[in-house]
Design a protein around this motif. Structure first.
Motif, short mmCIF file in Angstrom:
data_model
loop_
_atom_site.label_atom_id
_atom_site.label_comp_id
_atom_site.label_asym_id
_atom_site.label_seq_id
_atom_site.Cartn_x
_atom_site.Cartn_y
_atom_site.Cartn_z
N ALA A 1 0.83 -1.21 0.00
CA ALA A 1 0.00 0.00 0.00
C ALA A 1 0.87 1.25 0.00
CB ALA A 1 -0.94 -0.01 1.20
N ALA A 2 1.95 1.23 0.77
CA ALA A 2 2.85 2.38 0.81
C ALA A 2 3.56 2.55 -0.54
CB ALA A 2 3.88 2.19 1.92
N TRP A 3 3.94 1.43 -1.16
CA TRP A 3 4.64 1.46 -2.46
C TRP A 3 3.72 2.04 -3.54
CZ3 TRP A 3 4.22 -0.40 -7.39
CH2 TRP A 3 5.39 -0.43 -8.17
N THR A 4 2.48 1.55 -3.60
CA THR A 4 1.56 2.02 -4.63
C THR A 4 1.16 3.47 -4.40
OG1 THR A 4 -0.27 1.08 -3.34
CG2 THR A 4 0.62 -0.27 -5.14
N SER A 5 0.96 3.86 -3.14
CA SER A 5 0.58 5.24 -2.84
C SER A 5 1.68 6.21 -3.26
CB SER A 5 0.30 5.38 -1.34
OG SER A 5 0.03 6.73 -1.00
N ALA A 6 2.93 5.83 -3.03
CA ALA A 6 4.05 6.71 -3.39
C ALA A 6 4.15 6.91 -4.90
CB ALA A 6 5.36 6.14 -2.84
N ARG A 7 3.55 6.00 -5.67
CA ARG A 7 3.63 6.07 -7.13
C ARG A 7 2.30 6.42 -7.78
NH1 ARG A 7 7.09 3.23 -4.70
NH2 ARG A 7 9.23 2.95 -5.47
N GLY A 8 1.36 6.89 -6.97
CA GLY A 8 0.09 7.36 -7.50
C GLY A 8 -0.83 6.27 -8.01
N MET A 9 -0.69 5.04 -7.50
CA MET A 9 -1.53 3.93 -7.94
C MET A 9 -2.61 3.63 -6.91
SD MET A 9 1.38 1.25 -9.28
CE MET A 9 2.83 1.82 -10.19
N SER A 10 -3.58 2.85 -7.32
CA SER A 10 -4.65 2.42 -6.42
C SER A 10 -4.23 1.12 -5.74
CB SER A 10 -5.95 2.20 -7.21
OG SER A 10 -6.89 1.50 -6.41
N ALA A 11 -4.15 1.15 -4.43
CA ALA A 11 -3.75 -0.04 -3.68
C ALA A 11 -4.73 -1.19 -3.88
CB ALA A 11 -3.62 0.29 -2.19
N ASN A 12 -6.03 -0.88 -3.89
CA ASN A 12 -7.04 -1.93 -4.06
C ASN A 12 -6.94 -2.59 -5.43
OD1 ASN A 12 -8.09 -1.50 -1.50
ND2 ASN A 12 -9.64 -0.01 -2.23
N GLU A 13 -6.75 -1.78 -6.47
CA GLU A 13 -6.67 -2.34 -7.82
C GLU A 13 -5.41 -3.16 -8.01
OE1 GLU A 13 -7.07 1.24 -10.04
OE2 GLU A 13 -9.27 1.22 -9.98
N VAL A 14 -4.30 -2.73 -7.40
CA VAL A 14 -3.06 -3.51 -7.49
C VAL A 14 -3.22 -4.82 -6.73
CG1 VAL A 14 -0.63 -3.59 -6.80
CG2 VAL A 14 -1.55 -1.54 -7.90
N GLU A 15 -3.86 -4.79 -5.55
CA GLU A 15 -4.09 -6.01 -4.79
C GLU A 15 -4.92 -7.00 -5.61
OE1 GLU A 15 -3.01 -7.18 -1.86
OE2 GLU A 15 -1.68 -5.45 -1.72
N GLU A 16 -5.94 -6.50 -6.31
CA GLU A 16 -6.77 -7.37 -7.15
C GLU A 16 -5.94 -7.98 -8.28
OE1 GLU A 16 -10.63 -7.08 -10.16
OE2 GLU A 16 -10.04 -5.35 -8.95
N ALA A 17 -5.06 -7.16 -8.86
CA ALA A 17 -4.22 -7.64 -9.96
C ALA A 17 -3.26 -8.72 -9.49
CB ALA A 17 -3.43 -6.48 -10.57
N LEU A 18 -2.72 -8.58 -8.28
CA LEU A 18 -1.77 -9.56 -7.77
C LEU A 18 -2.45 -10.90 -7.47
CD1 LEU A 18 0.41 -7.37 -5.37
CD2 LEU A 18 0.96 -8.13 -7.67
N SER A 19 -3.72 -10.84 -7.10
CA SER A 19 -4.46 -12.07 -6.82
C SER A 19 -4.87 -12.78 -8.10
CB SER A 19 -5.70 -11.77 -5.98
OG SER A 19 -6.61 -10.95 -6.71
N ASN A 20 -4.96 -12.02 -9.22
CA ASN A 20 -5.34 -12.61 -10.50
C ASN A 20 -4.58 -11.92 -11.62
OD1 ASN A 20 -6.60 -14.00 -12.54
ND2 ASN A 20 -8.55 -12.87 -12.40
N PRO A 21 -3.26 -12.16 -11.73
CA PRO A 21 -2.43 -11.40 -12.68
C PRO A 21 -2.74 -11.68 -14.14
CG PRO A 21 -1.19 -13.21 -11.72
CD PRO A 21 -2.49 -13.13 -10.97
N GLY A 22 -3.47 -12.75 -14.44
CA GLY A 22 -3.76 -13.05 -15.84
C GLY A 22 -4.84 -12.17 -16.43
N CYS A 23 -5.60 -11.48 -15.59
CA CYS A 23 -6.69 -10.67 -16.12
C CYS A 23 -6.17 -9.32 -16.60
CB CYS A 23 -7.78 -10.48 -15.07
SG CYS A 23 -7.25 -9.43 -13.69
N ALA A 24 -6.89 -8.73 -17.53
CA ALA A 24 -6.50 -7.40 -18.05
C ALA A 24 -7.10 -6.33 -17.16
CB ALA A 24 -6.98 -7.25 -19.49
#
Length: 488
Positions: free
Chosen positions: A376-399
């Motif tokens: 969460a700290a990493w994504t926040s520092a780079r202007g990303m959404s922590a929730n959306e990145v967490e979702e992507a990490l749980s299912n990286p094959g999805c677009a």
């Protein structure tokens, strides 16, 4: 600075280059006091200067270059205190200073050492390359003193005798080699790809040589847009930033002022190759360009695009290709030749392309190794959404949006390399020296030394390197075949 040296081309190029480099060390050098004898400015030393005295011309250039960002004054009072005192030649100390250095140069050769140790001769050669490099060397010593260096990682100049003729150091000035330049020097019709810090330094060094003639095509897609880059661009002035002038135009304008012809293009190299309208390019070059035939290319592009530009340059397989660059580690300036018929590296296998897909997979694996709070700290520092990145990490094959954010981060432009003006200026000087030597028939890259040379300002020294070609690179197969068809 003794009057006898101040009236020579070597003396004036030393003090001019040093002043130009010091005034650009923004927020580090607070002020410069020049002790310069009254003497007439010689032609070709200070760009665009009007006839007048050397001292007044240096003041005028500093004002044009950085405005009120740097303070320069003519001062011959001996009761002033300075952090560093640089003497050109063997003049005695004039200021109370924490560190002192004497510099001297003549032609291709450079000396730096304690006060009073410089050669007791008057420089006679009009070749400006050695004197300009001496100015860079002195600027580096000022930088190291003011910034401070770890004795385990760097050192100040003790005594250095160095020649641009063979890019090697010697035990003393008397052991340095020498060679004269012809009164009229033809440098051909090279393409300068990249008109930033190193490209401008190359142009400045080349245009300073008396009697130089030729045609340069300067190619760079960028305008001057960040005034903090004044520290790196030796030809740039405040007015250039105010007018958003293109880097290529600045290079071309200066070269024309020095008697060369020049064509500038505000395009990426890849876009330049696709151009239909060649503008005011020389007809014979436009004809060769139409069939992708480029005789000499000087690469001064950086790696912020993942090295795609460098690969595109090599992919036209020019007859001769050299590159100049800087490196943060060791405060290094380097020059390399990418000679396809040789066993050495080409520009492509010297600078491999980034693979964004592999980098994305590696980034996903790295983030999975962190805790959710750390992510969460990493994504926040780079202007990303922590929730959306967490979702992507749980299912990286999805677009997902999260995967796209990570992909955009991987594909971002490379971080600019740490650079200071003297490393860029030195790289441009060495590149100009190599090109000039080739133009007059002197071996610039002796086969027994290597294809790359590095000058280290942190530990003042020079080294040659032999870098063999990657056997899997196209320069060993179809690239070599195409090069032979073009240039045999």
């Amino acid at each position: 600075m003794p009057a006898a040296i101040a009236s020579t081309f070597a003396g004036q190029h030393m003090i001019w280059t040093l002043t130009n480099q010091l005034v650009r060390q923004d927020q580090l050098v607070e002020g410069i006091a020049l002790s310069v004898p009254e003497t007439r400015l010689l032609d070709g030393v200070v760009p665009y200067a009007k006839p007048g005295s050397l001292g007044e011309s240096l003041l005028a250039w500093a004002k044009e270059a950085v405005g009120d960002r740097g303070r320069v004054e003519l001062d011959i009072a001996a009761d002033k205190r300075a952090d560093v005192e640089i003497t050109v030649g063997n003049e005695g100390a004039r200021f109370a200073a924490d560190r002192r250095l004497s510099i001297f140069a003549d032609g291709w050769n450079i000396y730096a050492g304690p006060l009073g140790s410089a050669p007791s001769v008057i420089p006679r050669d009009k070749n400006p390359l050695g004197p300009a490099f001496a100015g860079c060397l002195a600027a580096a010593e000022v930088f190291k003193h003011l910034r401070g260096i770890n004795p385990e990682r760097g050192s100040f100049v003790d005594q250095l005798a160095y020649s641009l003729l063979d890019l090697q150091t010697r035990s003393g000035w008397e052991d340095l080699p020498s060679a004269e330049l012809p009164e009229t020097l033809s440098i051909g019709q090279p393409y300068l790809v990249g008109a930033g810090a190193v490209g401008q330094a190359f142009a400045l060094a080349l245009g300073s040589v008396p009697g130089v003639r030729g045609h340069v095509t300067a190619i760079d897609p960028e305008a001057l847009d960040d005034i903090t880059n004044l520290n790196r661009y030796p030809l740039a002035r405040i007015v250039d930033f105010n007018d958003d002038r293109s880097k290529a135009e600045i290079v071309a304008q200066y070269l024309r002022s020095r008697g060369l012809t020049a064509h500038h293009v505000m395009k990426k190299w890849e876009e330049f190759l696709r151009r239909v309208d060649r503008g005011d390019q020389l007809p014979e070059l436009a004809s060769d360009e139409a069939i992708f035939r480029f005789d000499t290319i000087l690469s001064c592009v950086d790696d912020t695009d993942g090295n795609f530009a460098r690969h595109a340059i090599q992919n036209v397989w020019p007859r001769m290709l050299m590159g100049g660059s800087t490196h943060a580690t060791g405060l290094r300036s380097s020059v390399s030749i990418y000679d396809v018929p040789s066993p050495w590296m080409c520009l492509k296998c010297h600078n491999r392309l980034r693979d964004p897909r592999k980098e994305l997979v590696a980034l996903v694996d790295e983030l999975r190794g962190l805790s959710q709070v750390q992510r969460a700290a990493w994504t926040s520092a780079r202007g990303m959404s922590a929730n959306e990145v967490e979702e992507a990490l749980s299912n990286p094959g999805c677009a997902s949006v999260g995967i796209q954010q990570l992909a955009d981060y991987v594909n971002r432009p490379g971080d600019p390399q740490f650079s200071v003006g003297f490393t860029s200026m030195a790289a441009g000087i060495i590149l100009a020296a190599q090109h000039i030597k080739m133009s007059i028939g002197i071996a610039a890259f002796p086969t027994d030394r290597g294809c790359s040379n590095f000058f280290y300002f942190l530990h003042p020294s020079s080294r040659w390197f032999v870098q063999g070609a990657n056997p899997n690179c196209t320069c060993q197969t179809e690239g070599r075949s195409r090069h032979l068809r073009l240039w045999r």
